[in-house]
Scaffold this active site. Structure first.
Site, PDB file in Angstrom:
ATOM      1  N   ASP A  12       0.855  -1.195   0.000  1.00 52.99           N
ATOM      2  CA  ASP A  12       0.000   0.000   0.000  1.00 52.99           C
ATOM      3  C   ASP A  12       0.888   1.241   0.000  1.00 52.99           C
ATOM      4  O   ASP A  12       1.643   1.449   0.947  1.00 52.99           O
ATOM      5  CB  ASP A  12      -0.889  -0.051   1.256  1.00 52.99           C
ATOM      6  CG  ASP A  12      -1.775   1.184   1.377  1.00 52.99           C
ATOM      7  OD1 ASP A  12      -1.945   1.886   0.366  1.00 52.99           O
ATOM      8  OD2 ASP A  12      -2.297   1.413   2.485  1.00 52.99           O
ATOM      9  N   ASP A  57      -3.974   3.735   2.696  1.00 50.37           N
ATOM     10  CA  ASP A  57      -5.422   3.608   2.911  1.00 50.37           C
ATOM     11  C   ASP A  57      -5.795   2.160   3.256  1.00 50.37           C
ATOM     12  O   ASP A  57      -6.972   1.800   3.293  1.00 50.37           O
ATOM     13  CB  ASP A  57      -6.214   4.092   1.682  1.00 50.37           C
ATOM     14  CG  ASP A  57      -5.927   3.265   0.439  1.00 50.37           C
ATOM     15  OD1 ASP A  57      -5.039   2.374   0.514  1.00 50.37           O
ATOM     16  OD2 ASP A  57      -6.573   3.496  -0.592  1.00 50.37           O
ATOM     17  N   ASP A  67      -1.781  -1.162  -3.976  1.00 50.51           N
ATOM     18  CA  ASP A  67      -2.025  -0.393  -5.198  1.00 50.51           C
ATOM     19  C   ASP A  67      -0.849  -0.534  -6.159  1.00 50.51           C
ATOM     20  O   ASP A  67       0.167  -1.158  -5.841  1.00 50.51           O
ATOM     21  CB  ASP A  67      -2.289   1.084  -4.841  1.00 50.51           C
ATOM     22  CG  ASP A  67      -1.322   1.585  -3.790  1.00 50.51           C
ATOM     23  OD1 ASP A  67      -0.114   1.497  -4.051  1.00 50.51           O
ATOM     24  OD2 ASP A  67      -1.764   2.020  -2.686  1.00 50.51           O
ATOM     25  N   ASP A 102      -5.032  -9.441 -16.057  1.00 48.63           N
ATOM     26  CA  ASP A 102      -6.057 -10.467 -15.825  1.00 48.63           C
ATOM     27  C   ASP A 102      -7.325  -9.997 -16.526  1.00 48.63           C
ATOM     28  O   ASP A 102      -7.927  -8.995 -16.124  1.00 48.63           O
ATOM     29  CB  ASP A 102      -6.269 -10.567 -14.298  1.00 48.63           C
ATOM     30  CG  ASP A 102      -6.884 -11.880 -13.874  1.00 48.63           C
ATOM     31  OD1 ASP A 102      -7.736 -12.402 -14.614  1.00 48.63           O
ATOM     32  OD2 ASP A 102      -6.526 -12.374 -12.779  1.00 48.63           O
ATOM     33  N   ASP A 135      -9.532 -15.017 -17.239  1.00 44.97           N
ATOM     34  CA  ASP A 135     -10.385 -15.487 -16.152  1.00 44.97           C
ATOM     35  C   ASP A 135     -11.520 -16.354 -16.717  1.00 44.97           C
ATOM     36  O   ASP A 135     -12.128 -16.010 -17.736  1.00 44.97           O
ATOM     37  CB  ASP A 135     -10.975 -14.260 -15.441  1.00 44.97           C
ATOM     38  CG  ASP A 135     -11.752 -14.625 -14.194  1.00 44.97           C
ATOM     39  OD1 ASP A 135     -11.155 -15.196 -13.274  1.00 44.97           O
ATOM     40  OD2 ASP A 135     -12.965 -14.340 -14.139  1.00 44.97           O
ATOM     41  N   GLU A 162      -7.404 -19.611 -17.546  1.00 47.04           N
ATOM     42  CA  GLU A 162      -7.910 -20.287 -16.358  1.00 47.04           C
ATOM     43  C   GLU A 162      -8.922 -21.292 -16.885  1.00 47.04           C
ATOM     44  O   GLU A 162     -10.065 -20.972 -17.152  1.00 47.04           O
ATOM     45  CB  GLU A 162      -8.578 -19.319 -15.381  1.00 47.04           C
ATOM     46  CG  GLU A 162      -8.902 -20.008 -14.066  1.00 47.04           C
ATOM     47  CD  GLU A 162     -10.037 -19.352 -13.275  1.00 47.04           C
ATOM     48  OE1 GLU A 162     -10.180 -19.669 -12.088  1.00 47.04           O
ATOM     49  OE2 GLU A 162     -10.799 -18.553 -13.850  1.00 47.04           O
ATOM     50  N   HIS A 215      -4.988 -17.256  -5.611  1.00 47.71           N
ATOM     51  CA  HIS A 215      -5.880 -16.468  -4.762  1.00 47.71           C
ATOM     52  C   HIS A 215      -7.234 -17.134  -4.527  1.00 47.71           C
ATOM     53  O   HIS A 215      -8.094 -16.541  -3.881  1.00 47.71           O
ATOM     54  CB  HIS A 215      -6.092 -15.090  -5.401  1.00 47.71           C
ATOM     55  CG  HIS A 215      -6.783 -15.177  -6.726  1.00 47.71           C
ATOM     56  ND1 HIS A 215      -6.236 -15.830  -7.809  1.00 47.71           N
ATOM     57  CD2 HIS A 215      -7.986 -14.735  -7.138  1.00 47.71           C
ATOM     58  CE1 HIS A 215      -7.070 -15.770  -8.822  1.00 47.71           C
ATOM     59  NE2 HIS A 215      -8.143 -15.118  -8.453  1.00 47.71           N
ATOM     60  N   ASP A 216      -7.429 -18.333  -5.067  1.00 48.78           N
ATOM     61  CA  ASP A 216      -8.708 -19.034  -4.895  1.00 48.78           C
ATOM     62  C   ASP A 216      -8.596 -20.293  -4.040  1.00 48.78           C
ATOM     63  O   ASP A 216      -9.588 -21.001  -3.873  1.00 48.78           O
ATOM     64  CB  ASP A 216      -9.270 -19.436  -6.270  1.00 48.78           C
ATOM     65  CG  ASP A 216      -9.703 -18.231  -7.096  1.00 48.78           C
ATOM     66  OD1 ASP A 216     -10.150 -17.232  -6.507  1.00 48.78           O
ATOM     67  OD2 ASP A 216      -9.598 -18.298  -8.330  1.00 48.78           O
TER      68      ASP A 216
HETATM   69  C1  NOJ Z   1     -11.867 -17.014 -11.151  1.00 43.12           C
HETATM   70  C2  NOJ Z   1     -11.070 -16.082 -10.305  1.00 43.12           C
HETATM   71  O1  NOJ Z   1      -9.802 -16.630 -10.101  1.00 43.12           O
HETATM   72  C3  NOJ Z   1     -11.860 -15.870  -9.032  1.00 43.12           C
HETATM   73  O2  NOJ Z   1     -11.109 -15.193  -8.059  1.00 43.12           O
HETATM   74  C4  NOJ Z   1     -13.114 -15.136  -9.388  1.00 43.12           C
HETATM   75  O3  NOJ Z   1     -13.910 -14.973  -8.237  1.00 43.12           O
HETATM   76  C5  NOJ Z   1     -13.901 -15.914 -10.442  1.00 43.12           C
HETATM   77  N1  NOJ Z   1     -13.069 -16.369 -11.509  1.00 43.12           N
HETATM   78  C6  NOJ Z   1     -14.970 -15.043 -11.035  1.00 43.12           C
HETATM   79  O4  NOJ Z   1     -14.383 -14.085 -11.874  1.00 43.12           O
HETATM   80 CA    CA Z   2      -3.526   2.132  -1.299  1.00 42.63          CA
END
Ligand code: NOJ
Ligand code: CA
Length: 535
Positions: A20, A24, A28, A97, A198, A257, A319-320
């Site tokens: 950051d 905030d 970023d 992305d 995505d 993906e 991240h999933d």
């Molecule tokens: C896959 C992404 O990796 C995920 O984080 C997102 O919530 C879903 N697609 C919907 O875009």
């Molecule tokens: Ca920031």
């Protein structure tokens, strides 16, 4: 011909959580720029940055309301230009992305589309007449309800298989397709090196809208086999068109993906004639259980599934999914220290990821062994986490916590309260501490990445698996231009005696002591030991 993405090490940044710069509490673009020195030091070649486009943030950027601009939360288009040029000067490429399966419901296209059936944008999205019930069993997986959401103005329902805030596009519409190809050209012209796509295999749905059959798997299937709401064959046509746009821009990468665990589906996205995606994510390691044999078999299945000439890739965390240091954490058996075991396993996993044949994807923070502490209900932000509370492991907040830079206030991420809590181990587990320690996990990642870069056998060579011991993942990497590399990785918490049958020179090992000679009669690997040798 070799392409840069085949030799590269990728590093995924979840921008809200990396650094950051304006205090905030949210990461970023300028924050990323400030950390370029760190990334150069780490040795990574390419950053894949999760979405930072304008967004109401219902799915934290995976709901885009302007595909050509930066959300003010992350900075400006000029900040991105500066980041791109500074990164380029330092030899780092940037991949964006692209969320092209759906937009935000606040995208001007959707406002227009939902206002009237006669709107020129109406056909850019997917609709069914309102009959009082949904037409099939497709679900909005982050809401655990029907994917068909009412739209009073037109007396219809629209499709959103994530949340109702993410209406899905009709990729059968040619204007929509062209709009996205133009968006891609726009970013290519700005100097981005490619896209992670995505939900790439979601662009098309069954034209007859048939219900999905039942699946016994909860994760990642949500009890349905997704053969009708995604994974339709028409998608290959679009991949070919996207590839033509990428090729026209010159040496840009497309990474799909390619949903779920279906390796054959993912492999098919490379195209039969190297004319679709350059890389289709192989997600099997995200679900693999600990064990040398499991990973070996998974890698072999993936290599066998790929069409001729397709280049593999591997990823352990994103991240999933719960971070792999957490998934493979040591447990307290017989008094063994779980911390030490977690750490040792993280080294083993890194050695595998960075020495297998195929492009490795690192998820920010894995290089310092960030984990996934359970979240209090009040701190949850992810719609999936909120919908599935108190079930653990489905919500995605724990793998998205701020990067742990220092042991100081808010882990050095921000002086303001961070948007997600910091993991409680940040005082001991952070970049500052590990940077100065040659024996740290971070130093181990640096050594592995440097070795991969230095040795053609590792970044481009062939791979031959060796049958030495069920608990030892062993392979030889060979390239014409240099010495072969032997990789020995002990996945067991016990020593393993192996005879590899060839003398060699150790170039990297986890246990520092032990010299550089690898004797022909073999070696006793310590628990979780990694030995990499020229042979
Ligand atoms: C896959 C992404 O990796 C995920 O984080 C997102 O919530 C879903 N697609 C919907 O875009
Ligand atoms: Ca920031």
């Amino acid at each position: 011909m070799r392409h840069w993405w085949e030799d590269a090490v990728f590093y995924q940044i979840y921008p809200r959580s990396f650094a950051d710069s304006n205090e905030d509490g949210i990461g970023d673009l300028q924050g990323i720029r400030n950390k370029l020195g760190y990334l150069v030091d780490l040795g990574v070649d390419v950053l894949w940055i999760s979405p930072f486009f304008k967004s109401p943030m219902k799915d934290f950027g995976y709901d885009v309301s302007d595909y050509r601009d930066v959300d003010p939360m992350f900075g400006t288009l000029d900040d991105l230009r500066t980041l791109l040029s500074d990164a380029k000067t330092r030899g780092i490429r940037i991949v964006l992305d692209l969320v092209a399966n759906h937009s935000s419901d606040e995208h001007p296209w959707f406002f227009e589309a939902r206002s009237s059936k006669d709107s020129p944008k109406h056909d850019w999205y997917l609709w069914v007449p309102e009959t009082g019930r949904p037409p099939n069993n497709w679900t909005a997986i982050f809401e655990l309800g029907s994917a068909w959401h009412p739209n009073l103005a037109t007396g219809e329902r629209y499709l959103g298989t994530f949340t109702k805030y993410q209406p899905e596009f009709n990729w059968r519409n040619d204007e929509l397709r062209e709009a996205f190809y133009d968006i891609m050209r726009f970013w290519y012209a700005l100097g981005v090196d490619g896209f992670r796509l995505d939900v790439a295999t979601g662009y098309f749905k069954d034209s007859e809208l048939r219900s999905n059959p039942f699946s016994s798997k909860a994760n990642p299937d949500f009890f349905q086999k997704h053969i009708y709401d995604r994974n339709r064959p028409e998608v290959h046509e679009v991949f070919k068109e996207m590839r033509a746009v990428a090729d026209a821009a010159g040496e840009r990468v497309l990474i799909g993906e390619t949903h779920g665990q279906d390796r054959l589906l993912a492999a098919s996205c490379y195209g039969k004639h190297d004319d679709e995606l350059h890389l289709a994510f192989n997600f099997e390691f995200l679900y693999e259980k600990w064990g040398a044999r499991n990973f070996r078999e998974s890698a072999e299945r993936w290599y066998a599934a790929l069409p001729d000439g397709a280049w593999p890739n591997f990823t352990l965390s994103n991240h999933d999914h719960p971070r792999h240091a957490w998934r493979y954490r040591g447990r307290r058996f017989g008094g063994a220290s779980s911390e030490a075991e977690t750490e040792a396993r993280a080294r083993v996993a890194a050695a595998m990821l960075l020495t297998l044949r195929g492009t490795p994807f690192i998820y920010y923070g894995e290089e310092i062994g960030m984990t996934c502490y359970p979240f209090p209900r009040a701190a949850l932000r992810d719609p999936l986490g909120i919908a599935t509370w108190p079930l653990r492991g489905l919500g995605r907040d724990p793998e998205r916590t701020p990067m742990q830079w220092t042991g100081g206030e808010n882990a050095g991420f921000s002086t303001a309260k961070p948007w997600l809590p910091i993991n409680r181990d940040y005082r001991s587990r952070n970049v500052a501490t590990q940077e100065t320690d040659p024996a740290s996990l971070l130093s181990w990642y640096k050594s592995l990445i440097a070795l991969r870069r230095a040795k053609a056998a590792l970044h481009e060579g062939s791979i031959t698996f060796l049958d030495l011991d069920v608990d030892v993942l062993a392979y030889t990497r060979r390239a014409a231009s240099c010495e072969s590399i032997l990789v020995l990785i002990n996945f067991a918490s016990q020593p393993r005696a192996i005879s590899q049958g060839a003398p060699g020179r150790v170039v990297l090992r986890t246990a520092r002591a032990g010299g550089t000679a690898l004797k022909a009669e073999g070696i006793v690997l310590k628990p979780y030991e990694v030995v990499i040798a020229e042979v």
